[in-house]
Design an enzyme around this catalytic site. Structure first.
Site, PDB file in Angstrom:
ATOM      1  CB  CYS A   1      37.680 -37.500  84.800  1.00  0.00           C
ATOM      2  SG  CYS A   1      36.328 -38.242  85.262  1.00  0.00           S
TER       3      CYS A   1
ATOM      4  CG  HIS B   1      37.043 -34.101  88.375  1.00  0.00           C
ATOM      5  ND1 HIS B   1      36.989 -33.311  86.890  1.00  0.00           N
ATOM      6  CD2 HIS B   1      36.437 -35.392  88.343  1.00  0.00           C
ATOM      7  CE1 HIS B   1      36.373 -34.153  86.107  1.00  0.00           C
ATOM      8  NE2 HIS B   1      35.733 -35.112  86.847  1.00  0.00           N
TER       9      HIS B   1
ATOM     10  CD  GLU C   1      38.621 -30.279  87.411  1.00  0.00           C
ATOM     11  OE1 GLU C   1      37.652 -30.955  87.129  1.00  0.00           O
ATOM     12  OE2 GLU C   1      39.782 -31.095  87.568  1.00  0.00           O
TER      13      GLU C   1
END
Length: 243
Positions: free
Chosen positions: A117, A220, A222
């Site tokens: 990001c 993102h 994650e």
């Protein structure tokens, strides 16, 4: 005989910061747990990196790979030669100074780098590129890049360029991604490949094919909302382990 575990690659993960007030009376660091959780789950040893620019060389001697995280702030437009600053731009100057220095150092050592990001945006600027300062004012008919639905769900798709590192890692021509940004890469730096776009043309992924592993993604991963997200983190940790 005691079992000695195989050494995990040490992954430096940059922290976010907030000034005094709000959550605490003193300045504080913060990081969502899932950044570190997914690094650990993929075989890395996550180590949080506070914003100490004078200690960058020490951090670089410690880590095997670098994750530059996101946050609710922007890279100073002065750093990519912009003459004006959009009203929405919010700076965290010490964080940017630290992340710039450690990213430059990691690239100079050819350590694997993953920008996420805002980390992708900083990576693009360090590599000589520029940024769109506010997507709604710059991109006609733009998607909702600050998606209204939860970050645990996709907000739109990314179209992946065939033959790129991102394509080789994920094996996908399209990736569902979450989206939480108002800026994006505009011009890529010299030699940098744009490996993913949103359907509205906004740059979603960049990479440097001259390096062992240098990838920036605007979403993102994650959050692991698709198999492609896990593949990105696994490939990054594997590269940091020298595999």
């Amino acid at each position: 005989m005691n079992h000695i575990p195989r050494r995990r690659p040490v992954i430096g993960v940059t922290l976010d910061s907030e000034p005094a007030g709000g959550y605490a009376k003193l300045p504080w660091y913060a990081l969502r747990e899932n950044y570190c959780d997914v690094v650990a789950a993929c075989g890395g040893l996550p180590v949080a990196l506070p914003h100490e620019p004078e200690l960058v060389e020490h951090y670089l001697a410690l880590i095997d790979g670098l994750v530059v995280t996101g946050g609710a702030f922007d890279v100073d437009p002065v750093l990519y030669g912009a003459a004006e600053r959009h009203d929405t731009v919010r700076l965290k100057e010490r964080r940017t100074r630290f992340e710039w220095a450690i990213t430059e150092g990691a690239l100079a050592r050819d350590l694997p780098v993953l920008g996420i990001c805002g980390g992708q945006q900083l990576l693009n600027v360090v590599l000589g590129g520029t940024l769109i300062q506010h997507i709604p004012d710059a991109v006609a008919d733009a998607l909702a890049h600050e998606q209204p639905n939860p970050r645990t769900e996709p907000g739109h798709e990314v179209l992946v360029e065939e033959g790129t590192l991102l394509h080789r890692i994920t094996g996908a021509a399209r990736l569902p991604v979450n989206s939480a940004h108002h800026q994006a890469a505009e011009k890529a730096g010299p030699g940098i490949v744009v490996s993913g776009h949103a359907p509205d043309g906004v740059v979603e992924a960049i990479e440097d094919p001259r390096r062992r592993f240098c990838l920036g993604v605007q979403w993102h991963p994650e959050y692991l909302i698709s198999p492609g997200d896990r593949a990105i983190l696994e490939a990054f940790v594997a590269a940091s382990a020298g595999r």
